[in-house]
Design an enzyme around this catalytic site. Sequence first.
Site: not given
Length: 444
Positions: A385, A163
């Site tokens: 995708d 992070h």
Amino acid sequence: MSSPSPVFSVRRQAPQLIEPAVAQTPRELKHLSDIDGLWRFNTPIILFYKNNPSMKGKDPVIVIREALGRALVHYYPLAGRVREGPNKKLMVDCTGQGILFVEAEANITLEQLGDSIYPPCGFFDEFLYNVSASEGILNSPLLLFQVTRLACGGFIVAISFNHTMCDGPGIAQFLNAVAEIACGKQAPSILPIWNRELFNARDPPCKTINLRKYEDATHNSQNVGVTNSTNMSCKSFFFYPREFKALRNHLPPHLKNCTTRFELLTACLWKCRTAALGLKPDDLVLVSFPINSRGKLQNMHVPLGYYGNAFVLAAVSSMVNNLCDNPLGYVVGLVKEAKAQMSEEYAKSSVDRMVIQGPTMHTTFERMLNITLADNTHSGFDEVDFGWGKPVYGGIPWGQLGSSTYNRCNKNGMEGVLVPICLPSSVMERFQKELKIMTQRLTS
């Protein structure tokens, strides 16, 4: 009656390092921002994909592995290692060593996994290689990918990211870059920008705005039922258009049409959670939520392509009795007030405050009283995708005590927001009752 948990096995190959696909990327030290340095932990993301007959003959493991190498040419700092410099300042040593990648196979179908794909994902450890927590965030790979083929021809992509390098929109930007390359593009449509100095504290740090809401001045409550509970319950709650409509019906006319879904949901969860905890009327509770500065704070000039941590925490506190005894519209007003404070000066003061105070470790009791609610519905995890179509679910795999995320979700053909909540079991029962009352449809 819930269906029994599926029994299956996952077979993993040995982890391998994926390096940038060109022989040489820049070898340099790149400094992280002061905000980056506060988020010293790894964060998981999981994406579930259906079989796509049009992709027959293509292996998602090979496609994604190759696309990762090519994406790392542009995002070469992610192939490096985080080091700690003077005064514990963090930097990235762009060594080009690579990210960790695991190939796996599971003898189960997506259909058999059922609702276990939603948080809390009970099988997450099967779908992401267990890197020892002792590794920490220093001198370790900054990204871990596991791609698991399923028996139905679908697959799962599980990720753990450091992070300090990225926030939610930042890692989503990288994932979309990988997806674009997997689908045939030569380079990402949005090229990465570093510019971490944008989120450094001023010299010297200067808190010009009162940020006392952040000082956890909680009352010394002795609510034994809450503080000593070890029997935790984690559940996901789905908010469809009908639930949002029911919540909006609780609002007075002047708020109905100017309240966002985020404000509505945040106010509802804060109010219901506080009522369920059974605290003293004069206990102070706090809700905080990260606000993404990309495109919102014009004078911050956060460029398109910035993938570092670019959010600032807004917060508002209230006495328990004010929160519980007033209608939902009152709580929505508090959330709106916290959002309205956001400005360039507020953001800079927040960074300065974090640098002056340093990371704060919260006690279990503070995590009970206070909650952070993060909106991931615009991050785009549900749209990544790789060529097989959008994921059935893409987002955070679980909630934690004291923090939850809003994840966009399409379940049973209905689009909505999924929120994982973690509470002591006795509190969870009361929370569900409060939430049911709040989401009952009102006619007026």
